[in-house]
Design an enzyme around this catalytic site. Structure first.
Site, PDB file in Angstrom:
ATOM      1  N   ASP A   9      -0.030  52.678  15.602  1.00  0.00           N
ATOM      2  CA  ASP A   9       1.253  53.341  15.847  1.00  0.00           C
ATOM      3  C   ASP A   9       1.291  53.827  17.302  1.00  0.00           C
ATOM      4  O   ASP A   9       0.471  54.656  17.698  1.00  0.00           O
ATOM      5  CB  ASP A   9       1.335  54.529  14.874  1.00  0.00           C
ATOM      6  CG  ASP A   9       2.575  55.364  15.052  1.00  0.00           C
ATOM      7  OD1 ASP A   9       3.404  55.062  15.941  1.00  0.00           O
ATOM      8  OD2 ASP A   9       2.706  56.351  14.301  1.00  0.00           O
ATOM      9  N   ILE A  10       2.230  53.321  18.065  1.00  0.00           N
ATOM     10  CA  ILE A  10       2.268  53.638  19.496  1.00  0.00           C
ATOM     11  C   ILE A  10       2.527  55.121  19.768  1.00  0.00           C
ATOM     12  O   ILE A  10       2.150  55.633  20.828  1.00  0.00           O
ATOM     13  CB  ILE A  10       3.314  52.737  20.207  1.00  0.00           C
ATOM     14  CG1 ILE A  10       3.022  52.637  21.699  1.00  0.00           C
ATOM     15  CG2 ILE A  10       4.733  53.206  19.941  1.00  0.00           C
ATOM     16  CD1 ILE A  10       3.788  51.522  22.417  1.00  0.00           C
ATOM     17  N   ASN A  23      17.750  50.163  22.238  1.00  0.00           N
ATOM     18  CA  ASN A  23      18.986  49.372  22.326  1.00  0.00           C
ATOM     19  C   ASN A  23      19.758  49.833  23.553  1.00  0.00           C
ATOM     20  O   ASN A  23      19.474  50.893  24.112  1.00  0.00           O
ATOM     21  CB  ASN A  23      19.819  49.496  21.045  1.00  0.00           C
ATOM     22  CG  ASN A  23      20.060  50.936  20.654  1.00  0.00           C
ATOM     23  OD1 ASN A  23      20.707  51.682  21.376  1.00  0.00           O
ATOM     24  ND2 ASN A  23      19.487  51.343  19.532  1.00  0.00           N
ATOM     25  N   GLY A  31      12.662  50.886  13.342  1.00  0.00           N
ATOM     26  CA  GLY A  31      11.473  50.318  13.979  1.00  0.00           C
ATOM     27  C   GLY A  31      10.732  51.304  14.854  1.00  0.00           C
ATOM     28  O   GLY A  31      10.628  52.495  14.553  1.00  0.00           O
ATOM     29  N   VAL A  32      10.240  50.789  15.972  1.00  0.00           N
ATOM     30  CA  VAL A  32       9.440  51.632  16.870  1.00  0.00           C
ATOM     31  C   VAL A  32      10.315  52.711  17.518  1.00  0.00           C
ATOM     32  O   VAL A  32       9.859  53.831  17.760  1.00  0.00           O
ATOM     33  CB  VAL A  32       8.692  50.745  17.905  1.00  0.00           C
ATOM     34  CG1 VAL A  32       9.605  50.089  18.896  1.00  0.00           C
ATOM     35  CG2 VAL A  32       7.610  51.541  18.602  1.00  0.00           C
ATOM     36  N   ASP A  33      11.560  52.402  17.762  1.00  0.00           N
ATOM     37  CA  ASP A  33      12.500  53.372  18.338  1.00  0.00           C
ATOM     38  C   ASP A  33      12.638  54.595  17.421  1.00  0.00           C
ATOM     39  O   ASP A  33      12.519  55.756  17.866  1.00  0.00           O
ATOM     40  CB  ASP A  33      13.862  52.659  18.513  1.00  0.00           C
ATOM     41  CG  ASP A  33      14.826  53.383  19.430  1.00  0.00           C
ATOM     42  OD1 ASP A  33      14.445  54.426  19.999  1.00  0.00           O
ATOM     43  OD2 ASP A  33      15.966  52.894  19.579  1.00  0.00           O
ATOM     44  N   THR A 121      10.402  41.762  18.710  1.00  0.00           N
ATOM     45  CA  THR A 121       9.860  40.966  17.597  1.00  0.00           C
ATOM     46  C   THR A 121      10.146  41.557  16.217  1.00  0.00           C
ATOM     47  O   THR A 121       9.671  41.036  15.210  1.00  0.00           O
ATOM     48  CB  THR A 121       8.334  40.748  17.742  1.00  0.00           C
ATOM     49  OG1 THR A 121       7.659  41.995  17.564  1.00  0.00           O
ATOM     50  CG2 THR A 121       7.982  40.151  19.080  1.00  0.00           C
ATOM     51  N   VAL A 123      13.645  43.719  14.479  1.00  0.00           N
ATOM     52  CA  VAL A 123      15.023  43.360  14.077  1.00  0.00           C
ATOM     53  C   VAL A 123      15.705  42.434  15.076  1.00  0.00           C
ATOM     54  O   VAL A 123      16.630  41.719  14.708  1.00  0.00           O
ATOM     55  CB  VAL A 123      15.931  44.589  13.816  1.00  0.00           C
ATOM     56  CG1 VAL A 123      15.462  45.369  12.613  1.00  0.00           C
ATOM     57  CG2 VAL A 123      16.056  45.483  15.015  1.00  0.00           C
TER      58      VAL A 123
HETATM   59  N1  AR6 Z   1       4.268  51.575  16.792  1.00  0.00           N
HETATM   60  C1  AR6 Z   1       4.155  50.357  17.384  1.00  0.00           C
HETATM   61  N2  AR6 Z   1       4.914  49.304  17.036  1.00  0.00           N
HETATM   62  C2  AR6 Z   1       5.815  49.481  16.044  1.00  0.00           C
HETATM   63  C3  AR6 Z   1       5.991  50.719  15.375  1.00  0.00           C
HETATM   64  C4  AR6 Z   1       5.161  51.801  15.787  1.00  0.00           C
HETATM   65  N3  AR6 Z   1       5.250  53.010  15.250  1.00  0.00           N
HETATM   66  N4  AR6 Z   1       6.961  50.566  14.441  1.00  0.00           N
HETATM   67  C5  AR6 Z   1       7.371  49.287  14.506  1.00  0.00           C
HETATM   68  N5  AR6 Z   1       6.676  48.622  15.465  1.00  0.00           N
HETATM   69  P1  AR6 Z   1      11.651  46.794  16.440  1.00  0.00           P
HETATM   70  P2  AR6 Z   1      13.182  45.214  18.420  1.00  0.00           P
HETATM   71  C6  AR6 Z   1       6.765  47.216  15.881  1.00  0.00           C
HETATM   72  O1  AR6 Z   1      12.501  46.330  15.323  1.00  0.00           O
HETATM   73  O2  AR6 Z   1      12.942  43.961  17.648  1.00  0.00           O
HETATM   74  C7  AR6 Z   1      15.703  49.423  16.859  1.00  0.00           C
HETATM   75  O3  AR6 Z   1      16.571  49.821  15.841  1.00  0.00           O
HETATM   76  C8  AR6 Z   1       7.318  46.201  14.919  1.00  0.00           C
HETATM   77  O4  AR6 Z   1       6.304  45.758  14.010  1.00  0.00           O
HETATM   78  O5  AR6 Z   1      11.266  48.214  16.514  1.00  0.00           O
HETATM   79  O6  AR6 Z   1      12.980  45.198  19.897  1.00  0.00           O
HETATM   80  C9  AR6 Z   1      16.252  49.716  18.254  1.00  0.00           C
HETATM   81  O7  AR6 Z   1      17.054  50.861  18.265  1.00  0.00           O
HETATM   82  C10 AR6 Z   1       7.755  45.078  15.851  1.00  0.00           C
HETATM   83  O8  AR6 Z   1       6.666  44.188  16.087  1.00  0.00           O
HETATM   84  O9  AR6 Z   1      12.345  46.472  17.894  1.00  0.00           O
HETATM   85  C11 AR6 Z   1      17.039  48.480  18.571  1.00  0.00           C
HETATM   86  O10 AR6 Z   1      18.355  48.569  18.062  1.00  0.00           O
HETATM   87  C12 AR6 Z   1       8.057  45.792  17.162  1.00  0.00           C
HETATM   88  O11 AR6 Z   1       7.657  47.153  16.976  1.00  0.00           O
HETATM   89  C13 AR6 Z   1      16.274  47.389  17.875  1.00  0.00           C
HETATM   90  O12 AR6 Z   1      15.564  48.014  16.799  1.00  0.00           O
HETATM   91  C14 AR6 Z   1       9.500  45.757  17.579  1.00  0.00           C
HETATM   92  O13 AR6 Z   1      10.332  45.897  16.443  1.00  0.00           O
HETATM   93  C15 AR6 Z   1      15.263  46.731  18.779  1.00  0.00           C
HETATM   94  O14 AR6 Z   1      14.673  45.650  18.108  1.00  0.00           O
END
Ligand code: AR6
Length: 169
Positions: A9-10, A23, A31-33, A121, A123
């Site tokens: 977890d970052i 976004n 997700g990570v955001d 990678t 959503v």
């Molecule tokens: N720590 C590290 N990596 C993570 C964590 C975490 N806690 N949680 C998820 N990931 P995503 P995107 C990974 O969907 O595709 C958001 O709603 C996850 O496994 O977070 O760039 C934003 O607001 C995946 O590999 O980001 C935007 O609207 C990676 O983070 C949209 O999603 C990226 O997945 C951005 O989409």
């Protein structure tokens, strides 16, 4: 520049900077955001709102910097990855730009270590192997006298295995 790979977890990282996959409205999300805003607290969104009012947000491929709130990292860099549309909409150049612009921002803020999630990678649907190649190539191409450590943080098994393979080549 040392490259590290970790699975986890970052939000837990103590690097000088961590990067958020945001976004363009800097509105928060899943997700990570979502994890970063939950763990770092409301100060982060307050600064995102100021950037939104001042600059209208953050275009795809660019990066902005804010407080890290209560996260252990010193600063938070938000970048906006491309939504995958089949590969014919400049997605690769935009994803490459995310890594480069985040690194440039870290450098100009004298931040020596930085951790990246696997931008786009989740959503946004960018194929994981392709995204990992872009990420690693971008970081390796970036020559810096300031940044000494870059950490790739993989949350899911698939990304972790891809990075392990690519970084050992
Ligand atoms: N720590 C590290 N990596 C993570 C964590 C975490 N806690 N949680 C998820 N990931 P995503 P995107 C990974 O969907 O595709 C958001 O709603 C996850 O496994 O977070 O760039 C934003 O607001 C995946 O590999 O980001 C935007 O609207 C990676 O983070 C949209 O999603 C990226 O997945 C951005 O989409």
């Amino acid at each position: 520049m040392e490259l590290q790979l970790i699975k986890g977890d970052i939000t837990q990282l103590h690097t000088d900077a961590i990067v958020n996959a945001a976004n363009s409205g800097l509105m928060g999300g899943g997700g990570v955001d979502g994890a970063i805003h939950r763990a770092g607290g409301p100060e982060i969104m307050d600064e995102c709102q100021l950037i939104r009012e001042r600059e209208g947000g953050c275009p795809t491929g660019e990066a902005v910097i804010t407080t890290s709130g209560s996260l252990p990292a010193k600063k938070l860099i938000h970048t906006v990855g491309p939504v995958w549309k089949g590969g014919h909409s400049d997605e690769e150049a935009k994803l490459h730009a995310c890594y480069i612009n985040a690194l440039k921002l870290a450098e100009s803020n004298d931040l020596q270590s930085i951790a990246f999630p696997n931008i786009s990678t989740g959503v946004y649907g960018y194929p994981k192997s392709d995204a990992a190649r872009v990420a690693i190539n971008a970081v390796k191409s970036f020559k810096s006298n300031v940044i000494t450590k870059v950490v790739f943080v993989c949350f899911d098994d698939a990304n972790h295995q891809i990075y392990q393979q690519l970084l050992s080549e």
